[in-house]
Enzyme design. Structure first.
Site, PDB file in Angstrom:
ATOM      1  N   PHE A   1       1.127  -1.291   0.075  1.00 40.90           N
ATOM      2  CA  PHE A   1      -0.190   0.059   0.090  1.00 40.90           C
ATOM      3  C   PHE A   1       1.019   1.206   0.008  1.00 40.90           C
ATOM      4  CE2 PHE A   1      -3.083  -2.984   1.470  1.00 40.90           C
ATOM      5  CZ  PHE A   1      -4.168  -2.637   1.122  1.00 40.90           C
TER       6      PHE A   1
ATOM      7  N   VAL B   1       2.055   4.976   1.048  1.00 32.66           N
ATOM      8  CA  VAL B   1       1.938   5.616   2.464  1.00 32.66           C
ATOM      9  C   VAL B   1       0.882   6.222   2.688  1.00 32.66           C
ATOM     10  CG1 VAL B   1       3.437   6.946   3.896  1.00 32.66           C
ATOM     11  CG2 VAL B   1       4.861   5.548   2.474  1.00 32.66           C
TER      12      VAL B   1
ATOM     13  N   GLN C   1      -5.312  -3.410   5.534  1.00 39.10           N
ATOM     14  CA  GLN C   1      -3.879  -3.481   4.855  1.00 39.10           C
ATOM     15  C   GLN C   1      -2.841  -4.396   5.192  1.00 39.10           C
ATOM     16  OE1 GLN C   1      -1.410   0.443   4.694  1.00 39.10           O
ATOM     17  NE2 GLN C   1      -3.271   1.640   4.234  1.00 39.10           N
TER      18      GLN C   1
ATOM     19  N   TYR D   1       3.413  -4.101   5.500  1.00 39.94           N
ATOM     20  CA  TYR D   1       4.421  -4.530   4.657  1.00 39.94           C
ATOM     21  C   TYR D   1       5.737  -5.243   5.197  1.00 39.94           C
ATOM     22  CZ  TYR D   1       7.787  -4.521   0.566  1.00 39.94           C
ATOM     23  OH  TYR D   1       8.774  -4.705  -0.532  1.00 39.94           O
TER      24      TYR D   1
END
Ligand code: NAP
Length: 276
Positions: free
Chosen positions: A94, A96, A105, A193
């Site tokens: 995704f 920022v 997310q 992430y």
């Protein structure tokens, strides 16, 4: 059945994966598969490389879709009796500035980057032929995210005895913890992430250990790596490396000579083993 060596790159219709296919087409002595979840985007990418005089083959592969993974597995088994090189490159991040709730997310990012990559490995690793190479594209973000974990979590992720089931449990717990908004209290860093890439790096360490235990005589080398900060749709135009430069470390690991006994079970960036 064909005896031609075969290399496979996931998520290779653009970005680093596309550059890895380009390099393998030039250097790998066999068939190179550009794969993509969307056949249209995949065929377009193949056509671009054909314009450069290269000849990748195409197969559909959505790493989020077990049916798609299994169809590709059956194809490789039938046509080649397995595969020689697997580069797990497909991944998402995704932006920022994206305002999607963190829990979503986390779920979406882990689904592709960790669980999808793991599903590909579960189906394809048993088909990797002796002297084969497996490259899992992780990120230095996994190292910084590890630094942001509690001591207890760090210990687990650095453990030389952690099992794949235990890792899956931890990755599942991260997603659950974000849904309850307790992930920071539970010792997780605030990056979906980064945690997904911790999963990829630790999974690689576990898989390498399993190969040592179960298939030592097959001399398969499996590593995780970071491509660097690369100008792609994911990282944007300010990144320092071109996609071809980003492909260098993954390609180096994919083409390690057959008499090499390492690196194996390592995390590398710029073709150099990094500590975990
Ligand atoms: P990118 O340009 O966004 O390309 C990602 C590729 O993965 C695309 O081909 C995408 O396909 C594919 N993909 C996403 N989800 C997929 C799925 N479910 N099944 C199959 N393919 C899927 O990103 P990139 O920068 O090249 O990244 C490649 C890898 O390097 C990723 O694992 C990324 O995390 C890692 N990495 C990148 C950087 C960097 O600076 N760029 C740094 C460290 C690590 P679609 O076109 O269909 O979306």
């Amino acid at each position: 059945m064909s005896n031609v060596p075969v290399a496979v790159v996931t998520g290779s219709n653009k970005g680093i994966g596309f550059a890895i296919v380009r390099a393998l087409c030039k250097q790998f002595p066999g068939d190179v598969y550009l794969t993509a979840r969307d056949p249209g985007r995949g065929q377009e990418a193949v056509a671009k490389l054909q314009e450069e005089g290269l000849h990748p083959l195409f197969h559909q592969l959505d790493i989020d879709d077990l049916q798609s993974i299994r169809a590709f597995r059956d194809f490789l088994k039938e046509k080649y009796g397995g595969l020689n090189v697997l580069v797990n490159n497909a991944g998402i991040a995704f932006k920022v500035r994206d305002t999607t709730p963190f829990a979503i997310q986390a779920e979406v990012t882990l689904k592709t980057n960790f669980f999808g990559t793991r599903n590909v490995c579960t189906e394809l690793l048993p088909l990797v032929k002796p002297y084969g190479k497996v490259v899992n594209v992780s990120s230095m973000a996994s190292n910084s995210a590890l630094g942001g974990c509690s001591r207890e979590l760090q210990q687990k992720f650095r453990s030389d005895t952690i099992t794949e089931d235990e890792l899956v449990e931890l990755m599942t717990k991260f997603v659950e913890d974000t849904k309850k908004s307790v992930h920071e209290k539970e010792g997780w860093p605030n990056t979906a992430y980064g945690v997904s890439k911790i999963g990829v790096t630790v999974l690689s360490r576990i898989q390498a250990r399993m190969l040592n235990e179960k298939r030592k005589d097959d001399h398969i080398l499996l590593n995780a790596c970071c491509p660097g900060w690369v100008r792609t749709d994911m990282a944007g135009p300010k990144a320092t490396k071109s996609p071809d430069e980003g492909a260098e470390t993954p390609v180096y690991l994919a083409l390690l000579p057959s008499d090499a006994d390492g690196p194996h079970g390592q995390f590398l960036s710029n073709k150099t083993v990094r500590s975990w």
